[in-house]
Design a protein around this motif. Structure first.
Motif, PDB file in Angstrom:
ATOM      1  N   GLY A 120      36.098  45.162  56.168  1.00 23.54           N
ATOM      2  CA  GLY A 120      35.736  44.474  54.935  1.00 23.54           C
ATOM      3  C   GLY A 120      36.725  43.390  54.555  1.00 23.54           C
ATOM      4  N   LEU A 121      36.204  42.300  53.980  1.00 31.44           N
ATOM      5  CA  LEU A 121      37.014  41.227  53.415  1.00 31.44           C
ATOM      6  C   LEU A 121      36.553  40.985  51.984  1.00 31.44           C
ATOM      7  CD1 LEU A 121      37.293  38.566  56.273  1.00 31.44           C
ATOM      8  CD2 LEU A 121      39.130  40.023  55.360  1.00 31.44           C
ATOM      9  N   GLY A 122      37.510  40.943  51.044  1.00 31.70           N
ATOM     10  CA  GLY A 122      37.161  40.748  49.652  1.00 31.70           C
ATOM     11  C   GLY A 122      37.935  39.614  49.016  1.00 31.70           C
ATOM     12  N   TYR A 123      37.309  38.979  48.038  1.00 27.75           N
ATOM     13  CA  TYR A 123      37.963  37.904  47.278  1.00 27.75           C
ATOM     14  C   TYR A 123      37.637  38.091  45.799  1.00 27.75           C
ATOM     15  CZ  TYR A 123      38.997  33.237  45.412  1.00 27.75           C
ATOM     16  OH  TYR A 123      39.483  32.194  44.667  1.00 27.75           O
ATOM     17  N   GLN A 124      38.631  37.872  44.947  1.00 29.25           N
ATOM     18  CA  GLN A 124      38.446  38.025  43.509  1.00 29.25           C
ATOM     19  C   GLN A 124      39.206  36.916  42.780  1.00 29.25           C
ATOM     20  OE1 GLN A 124      38.491  42.095  41.735  1.00 29.25           O
ATOM     21  NE2 GLN A 124      40.276  41.350  40.605  1.00 29.25           N
ATOM     22  N   SER A 130      42.954  36.889  44.258  1.00 28.36           N
ATOM     23  CA  SER A 130      43.403  37.956  45.150  1.00 28.36           C
ATOM     24  C   SER A 130      42.441  38.137  46.321  1.00 28.36           C
ATOM     25  CB  SER A 130      43.544  39.275  44.372  1.00 28.36           C
ATOM     26  OG  SER A 130      42.329  39.620  43.725  1.00 28.36           O
ATOM     27  N   TRP A 131      43.012  38.595  47.425  1.00 27.72           N
ATOM     28  CA  TRP A 131      42.268  38.846  48.660  1.00 27.72           C
ATOM     29  C   TRP A 131      42.459  40.293  49.082  1.00 27.72           C
ATOM     30  CZ3 TRP A 131      39.208  35.212  51.067  1.00 27.72           C
ATOM     31  CH2 TRP A 131      39.355  33.883  50.639  1.00 27.72           C
ATOM     32  N   GLN A 132      41.435  40.843  49.744  1.00 30.12           N
ATOM     33  CA  GLN A 132      41.517  42.208  50.252  1.00 30.12           C
ATOM     34  C   GLN A 132      41.024  42.269  51.697  1.00 30.12           C
ATOM     35  OE1 GLN A 132      39.396  46.620  49.609  1.00 30.12           O
ATOM     36  NE2 GLN A 132      39.329  45.133  47.935  1.00 30.12           N
ATOM     37  N   ALA A 133      41.754  43.012  52.508  1.00 30.75           N
ATOM     38  CA  ALA A 133      41.303  43.337  53.868  1.00 30.75           C
ATOM     39  C   ALA A 133      41.242  44.855  53.958  1.00 30.75           C
ATOM     40  CB  ALA A 133      42.260  42.776  54.907  1.00 30.75           C
ATOM     41  N   GLY A 149      47.707  39.284  45.562  1.00 33.92           N
ATOM     42  CA  GLY A 149      47.273  38.426  44.472  1.00 33.92           C
ATOM     43  C   GLY A 149      48.376  37.495  44.009  1.00 33.92           C
ATOM     44  N   ASP A 150      47.977  36.298  43.529  1.00 32.40           N
ATOM     45  CA  ASP A 150      48.951  35.337  43.008  1.00 32.40           C
ATOM     46  C   ASP A 150      48.250  34.397  42.020  1.00 32.40           C
ATOM     47  OD1 ASP A 150      47.476  33.548  44.567  1.00 32.40           O
ATOM     48  OD2 ASP A 150      48.935  33.498  46.185  1.00 32.40           O
ATOM     49  N   ASN A 151      48.931  33.314  41.650  1.00 36.48           N
ATOM     50  CA  ASN A 151      48.378  32.257  40.800  1.00 36.48           C
ATOM     51  C   ASN A 151      48.301  32.637  39.319  1.00 36.48           C
ATOM     52  OD1 ASN A 151      47.283  29.493  40.860  1.00 36.48           O
ATOM     53  ND2 ASN A 151      45.420  30.423  40.052  1.00 36.48           N
TER      54      ASN A 151
END
Length: 395
Positions: free
Chosen positions: A265-269, A304-307, A330-332
């Motif tokens: 899985g790849l996630g973006y938020q 933020s990103w998730q693997a 996560g950043d920014n």
């Protein structure tokens, strides 16, 4: 009413250890408890309108806690205040059914994009209110509810509700007001557009504090035998309701490719607006793709990103054994000194459910997590949870 009644007693043993790497005060949280969860769900009386009643009895027993290690969320305790030897609560829910529509009033556990009561500790979080779910139209589920009190997972008291103000999300009640509300309501539902696509929408409102619109699309593309691609898209718009500064847009996406027992899985938020994401305080579960074991990655403007990787060992002849690991970064978002905030978390779960013999259906799970950030030293932690559960069917 009697014939369709179901009852079960879950025995849940929970050990929790959180090591604070840089907290100048408490060095660790460590508690161990035994939970007893009795759930009774009656059938319905005969007739056009069927009536029934459900019951939820919860009992916690302290096996270990101390003033120096308390506050894990497992039991009623806090740093400097050891937990009691035992604690309990009891709730009843009346229900009525007409055709495919069910109304429930009393002690409830919600699980939808608007509100998710937590069950990630020794005893579950519950709420007092009402809910009606209708499935009269094939493929369409309509859902509406109301709550005026919440009983947190480490408490025995029904309390008024609040919006989560933690982290760097920048949420606050207006001057001269309090972060309290005794009125939470939601309305929404889901529709199965095709056999592979489901669309969901919910509106929710914590009176005086925030109102929220949540949209969700889930599509599962079957590729071949044992192979699929799942896409989960989420968007929420949160605004104040007169007595707070809530202003947030939350976009989330999770794509998962499954092949035999493997899932990748790849996630973006992404958060935007003047604040971070709004949801009920007290460890209530937010509907975010990057809400994980410790963090929610929902600070103001955070990206933020998730693997993630899962493996079900049943595919190689070991049914009941599962494994999951994920990494989120996560950043920014802004630190208190105006510089960029950053955080990351790594989680791992290993679980096994015994398939036969005297221990059949006994579940053992180990959950491990490491979290680090550059904006709050007290939340740089290493964590382990060991949960052993077994449900005894009574009816």
């Amino acid at each position: 009413f009697i014939e369709d009644t179901k009852a079960g007693l879950e025995l849940r043993n929970f050990y929790f250890n959180r090591d604070y790497r840089e907290d100048p005060g408490q060095s660790k949280q460590e508690e161990w408890g035994q939970g007893f969860l009795l759930r009774v769900e009656s059938g319905y009386t005969e007739g056009t309108v069927g009536f029934g009643v459900d019951a939820l009895a919860l009992q916690g027993v302290k096996l270990y806690s101390s003033e120096e290690t308390a506050g894990s969320g497992l039991m009623p305790s806090a740093y400097g205040n050891e937990a009691p030897d035992d604690w309990s609560s009891f709730g009843l829910t009346g229900k009525a059914k007409v055709s495919e529509t069910v109304l429930k009033v009393g002690t409830l556990q919600f699980k939808n994009p608007a509100i998710g009561t937590s069950d990630s500790r020794l005893l579950p979080q519950t709420m007092q209110g009402a809910q009606i779910i209708s499935k009269e139209i094939k493929g369409l589920t309509l859902d509406a509810g109301y709550a005026n009190r919440i009983n947190h997972r480490d408490s025995t008291n029904n309390q008024v509700m609040a919006v989560n103000t933690g982290g760097r999300r920048g949420i606050a009640a207006d001057a001269g007001t309090t972060n309290e509300s005794d009125d939470f309501r939601f309305l929404g539902g889901s529709y199965q557009v095709t056999k592979d696509l489901t669309a969901t929408y919910y509106y929710s409102n914590l009176e005086d504090l925030y109102k929220q619109h949540t949209y969700n699309l889930v599509h599962v593309l079957p590729i071949s035998e044992g192979q699929s691609l799942k896409t989960d898209l989420r968007y929420s718009r949160s605004k104040d309701d007169g007595s707070s500064n809530v202003d947030n847009k939350a976009l989330g996406a999770m794509v998962t490719y499954s092949l035999s027992g493997h899932s990748f899985g790849l996630g973006y938020q992404k958060m935007s607006g003047d604040t971070g994401y709004a949801y009920l305080a007290g460890a209530t579960d937010p509907y975010l793709v990057n809400y994980v074991q410790i963090n929610d990655f929902a600070n103001e403007d955070e990206k933020s990103w998730q693997a993630r990787y899962d493996f079900n060992f049943a595919s190689i002849g070991i049914p009941g054994l599962t494994f999951m690991t994920r990494y989120i970064t996560g950043d920014n978002f802004e630190r208190a000194n105006g510089t960029e905030g950053k955080e990351w978390e790594r989680d791992m779960d290993i679980g096994y459910t015994f398939q036969e013999g005297a221990l059949k259906n006994l579940n053992v799970k180990w959950r491990n997590a490491t979290a680090r950030n550059n904006f709050n030293r007290a939340t740089n932690v290493d964590e382990n949870r060991l949960i052993v559960s077994y449900t005894i069917p009574l009816m």
